[in-house]
Scaffold this motif. Sequence first.
Motif, PDB file in Angstrom:
ATOM      1  N   ARG A 105       0.768  -1.297   0.015  1.00 52.07           N
ATOM      2  CA  ARG A 105      -0.006   0.203   0.204  1.00 52.07           C
ATOM      3  C   ARG A 105       0.945   1.274  -0.274  1.00 52.07           C
ATOM      4  O   ARG A 105       2.290   1.391   0.095  1.00 52.07           O
ATOM      5  CB  ARG A 105      -1.197   0.126   1.638  1.00 52.07           C
ATOM      6  N   VAL A 106       0.770   2.526  -0.032  1.00 53.59           N
ATOM      7  CA  VAL A 106       0.566   3.427  -0.314  1.00 53.59           C
ATOM      8  C   VAL A 106       0.188   4.361   0.615  1.00 53.59           C
ATOM      9  O   VAL A 106      -0.921   4.737   1.237  1.00 53.59           O
ATOM     10  CB  VAL A 106       1.044   4.183  -1.252  1.00 53.59           C
ATOM     11  N   ASP A 107       1.500   4.662   1.865  1.00 53.12           N
ATOM     12  CA  ASP A 107       0.823   6.181   3.392  1.00 53.12           C
ATOM     13  C   ASP A 107       0.100   7.070   2.331  1.00 53.12           C
ATOM     14  O   ASP A 107       0.881   7.795   1.166  1.00 53.12           O
ATOM     15  CB  ASP A 107       2.078   6.595   4.428  1.00 53.12           C
ATOM     16  N   GLU A 108      -1.216   7.551   2.086  1.00 57.48           N
ATOM     17  CA  GLU A 108      -1.957   8.549   1.602  1.00 57.48           C
ATOM     18  C   GLU A 108      -1.209  10.243   2.437  1.00 57.48           C
ATOM     19  O   GLU A 108      -1.150  11.309   1.323  1.00 57.48           O
ATOM     20  CB  GLU A 108      -2.864   8.990   2.105  1.00 57.48           C
ATOM     21  N   TYR A 109      -0.558  10.221   3.389  1.00 52.26           N
ATOM     22  CA  TYR A 109      -0.102  11.561   3.676  1.00 52.26           C
ATOM     23  C   TYR A 109       1.682  11.029   3.404  1.00 52.26           C
ATOM     24  O   TYR A 109       2.183  12.259   3.265  1.00 52.26           O
ATOM     25  CB  TYR A 109       0.384  11.765   5.450  1.00 52.26           C
ATOM     26  N   THR A 110       2.329  10.183   3.279  1.00 46.75           N
ATOM     27  CA  THR A 110       3.767  11.023   2.747  1.00 46.75           C
ATOM     28  C   THR A 110       4.594   9.955   1.666  1.00 46.75           C
ATOM     29  O   THR A 110       5.368  10.350   0.789  1.00 46.75           O
ATOM     30  CB  THR A 110       4.882   9.859   4.348  1.00 46.75           C
ATOM     31  N   GLY A 111       3.638   8.968   1.231  1.00 48.37           N
ATOM     32  CA  GLY A 111       4.003   8.756   0.008  1.00 48.37           C
ATOM     33  C   GLY A 111       4.439   7.849   0.107  1.00 48.37           C
ATOM     34  O   GLY A 111       4.822   7.097  -1.304  1.00 48.37           O
ATOM     35  N   ARG A 113       5.544   3.799   0.660  1.00 48.08           N
ATOM     36  CA  ARG A 113       5.265   2.416   0.129  1.00 48.08           C
ATOM     37  C   ARG A 113       5.085   1.438   1.265  1.00 48.08           C
ATOM     38  O   ARG A 113       6.580   1.891   2.415  1.00 48.08           O
ATOM     39  CB  ARG A 113       5.841   1.640  -0.666  1.00 48.08           C
ATOM     40  N   TYR A 128       8.205  -0.555   5.754  1.00 55.21           N
ATOM     41  CA  TYR A 128       7.903   1.115   5.595  1.00 55.21           C
ATOM     42  C   TYR A 128       8.721   1.361   5.273  1.00 55.21           C
ATOM     43  O   TYR A 128      10.085   0.573   5.588  1.00 55.21           O
ATOM     44  CB  TYR A 128       7.754   1.560   6.722  1.00 55.21           C
TER      45      TYR A 128
END
Length: 131
Positions: A105-111, A113, A128
């Motif tokens: 997945r991709v962290d929506e805040y940091t971009g 993976r 992470y």
Amino acid sequence: MSNGLQGIHHVALICADYVRSRAFYVDVLGLAVIAEHHRAARDSWKLDLALPDGGQLELFSFPHPPPRPSRPEAQGLRHLAFRVEALEPFIAHLAQHGVACEPIRVDEYTGRRFTFFADPDDLPLELYETR
């Protein structure tokens, strides 16, 4: 503040099967053993493991520990995240040891993976990506 918190020294985990968990954290994840002690009065093992950044992971065993109530949204520790330079090589390494990872997945805040997998006691662990 120079006298303030400087980082996490260690994270302590209690496992259900010491031999199985020791093999997972040492042989699969590759953490180095700092010290290992059997505490006869408690019928308990304590294993100190070195993390690459200088932090430590403490692995404890106790007779008949209660299971974690639910995963991953139980009160308390939600998950333990490990930094890796790149996800795919470590995911492949885990797969060679029979450890499945969730889809990346991709962290929506940091971009950045990330992915989740579980230790032998179903404790949620995260990789992470830092690159």
